[in-house]
Design a protein around this motif. Structure first.
Motif, PDB file in Angstrom:
ATOM      1  N   ALA A  46       0.830  -1.206   0.000  1.00  0.00           N
ATOM      2  CA  ALA A  46       0.000   0.000   0.000  1.00  0.00           C
ATOM      3  C   ALA A  46       0.863   1.254   0.000  1.00  0.00           C
ATOM      4  CB  ALA A  46      -0.934  -0.002   1.208  1.00  0.00           C
ATOM      5  N   ASP A  47       1.906   1.270   0.789  1.00  0.00           N
ATOM      6  CA  ASP A  47       2.819   2.415   0.837  1.00  0.00           C
ATOM      7  C   ASP A  47       3.944   2.292  -0.174  1.00  0.00           C
ATOM      8  OD1 ASP A  47       1.374   3.391   2.954  1.00  0.00           O
ATOM      9  OD2 ASP A  47       2.735   2.610   4.466  1.00  0.00           O
ATOM     10  N   ARG A  48       4.077   1.117  -0.769  1.00  0.00           N
ATOM     11  CA  ARG A  48       5.203   0.803  -1.644  1.00  0.00           C
ATOM     12  C   ARG A  48       6.504   1.154  -0.939  1.00  0.00           C
ATOM     13  NH1 ARG A  48       1.187   2.479  -5.201  1.00  0.00           N
ATOM     14  NH2 ARG A  48       0.685   0.939  -6.771  1.00  0.00           N
ATOM     15  N   ALA A  49       6.599   0.644   0.272  1.00  0.00           N
ATOM     16  CA  ALA A  49       7.746   0.965   1.113  1.00  0.00           C
ATOM     17  C   ALA A  49       8.434  -0.303   1.595  1.00  0.00           C
ATOM     18  CB  ALA A  49       7.290   1.790   2.317  1.00  0.00           C
ATOM     19  N   PHE A  50       9.729  -0.200   1.737  1.00  0.00           N
ATOM     20  CA  PHE A  50      10.548  -1.268   2.297  1.00  0.00           C
ATOM     21  C   PHE A  50      11.291  -0.653   3.473  1.00  0.00           C
ATOM     22  CE2 PHE A  50      14.486  -3.686   2.663  1.00  0.00           C
ATOM     23  CZ  PHE A  50      13.984  -4.973   2.742  1.00  0.00           C
ATOM     24  N   SER A  51      11.157  -1.252   4.640  1.00  0.00           N
ATOM     25  CA  SER A  51      11.800  -0.671   5.816  1.00  0.00           C
ATOM     26  C   SER A  51      12.590  -1.722   6.583  1.00  0.00           C
ATOM     27  CB  SER A  51      10.762  -0.017   6.733  1.00  0.00           C
ATOM     28  OG  SER A  51       9.809  -0.956   7.155  1.00  0.00           O
ATOM     29  N   THR A  52      13.619  -1.250   7.276  1.00  0.00           N
ATOM     30  CA  THR A  52      14.445  -2.105   8.115  1.00  0.00           C
ATOM     31  C   THR A  52      14.627  -1.445   9.468  1.00  0.00           C
ATOM     32  OG1 THR A  52      16.484  -1.086   7.332  1.00  0.00           O
ATOM     33  CG2 THR A  52      15.772  -3.064   6.186  1.00  0.00           C
ATOM     34  N   ASN A  53      14.774  -2.284  10.465  1.00  0.00           N
ATOM     35  CA  ASN A  53      15.052  -1.805  11.813  1.00  0.00           C
ATOM     36  C   ASN A  53      15.997  -2.820  12.428  1.00  0.00           C
ATOM     37  OD1 ASN A  53      14.467  -1.941  14.880  1.00  0.00           O
ATOM     38  ND2 ASN A  53      13.711   0.061  14.256  1.00  0.00           N
ATOM     39  N   LEU A  54      17.195  -2.379  12.773  1.00  0.00           N
ATOM     40  CA  LEU A  54      18.206  -3.255  13.374  1.00  0.00           C
ATOM     41  C   LEU A  54      18.486  -2.756  14.782  1.00  0.00           C
ATOM     42  CD1 LEU A  54      20.621  -3.360  10.322  1.00  0.00           C
ATOM     43  CD2 LEU A  54      18.829  -4.995  10.892  1.00  0.00           C
ATOM     44  N   ARG A  55      18.507  -3.676  15.726  1.00  0.00           N
ATOM     45  CA  ARG A  55      18.670  -3.282  17.128  1.00  0.00           C
ATOM     46  C   ARG A  55      19.661  -4.199  17.830  1.00  0.00           C
ATOM     47  NH1 ARG A  55      13.823  -3.916  21.355  1.00  0.00           N
ATOM     48  NH2 ARG A  55      13.839  -5.861  20.244  1.00  0.00           N
TER      49      ARG A  55
END
Length: 168
Positions: free
Chosen positions: A109-118
């Motif tokens: 829907a957002d055409r988004a790719f996200s990452t979160n590294l912790r």
């Protein structure tokens, strides 16, 4: 097409089947159908059973993967759309006091790719160091872009948190 103002009643039905958490691979398959404003909604989710549980595959004793995949179809009188969400979380425990985790997510829907590294390390009782890296990118196809479309990097952050507990 905008949704008209006014009151709406929603009713839906969902069916889910959960695989036991005691197994090497656990999780839930959930199917939902019902009303959505002046239309209908149907979805299928493979992954988490609820907010408090998740699909989990123990790859090794210290390494686990938590995948989720969801497809949702909304149909309204003059429009319809389908959204897809794919997410995977990877956790690795170095020791009981140190771990790293990563979350990657794609949203159609957002055409988004996200990452979160912790990364978290409790170096003394009650004292911790956190390193968090977040990145979100627009992966929209240029053929469908408008002049105001933002493409490429949308958000990026690196956060370092250091806490120290002092005992009196």
């Amino acid at each position: 097409m905008p949704i008209a103002t006014g009151g709406y009643g929603f009713s839906d039905v969902s069916l889910s089947y959960g695989f036991g958490a005691q197994r090497r691979a656990s999780g839930t398959i959930r199917v939902q159908a019902g009303q959505f404003y002046d239309g209908t909604i149907r979805s299928i989710t493979i992954g988490p059973g609820s907010t408090f549980s998740s699909a989990r595959i123990a790859v090794m004793q210290r390494l686990a993967v938590e995948p989720t995949f969801s497809i949702t179809r909304v149909e309204r009188p003059n429009s319809s759309f389908t959204t897809r969400l794919a997410r995977a979380r990877v956790d690795y425990g170095f020791t009981p006091l140190m771990f790293a985790s990563g979350l990657v997510q794609w949203n159609s829907a957002d055409r988004a790719f996200s990452t979160n590294l912790r990364f978290r390390w409790e170096y003394a009782p009650g004292s911790e160091v956190f390193l968090v890296y977040t990145d979100e990118r627009d992966i929209r196809d240029d053929r469908y872009a408008t002049p105001t479309t933002v493409r490429g990097l949308k958000n990026r952050a690196l956060v370092v948190k250091f806490s120290r507990m002092f005992r009196y």
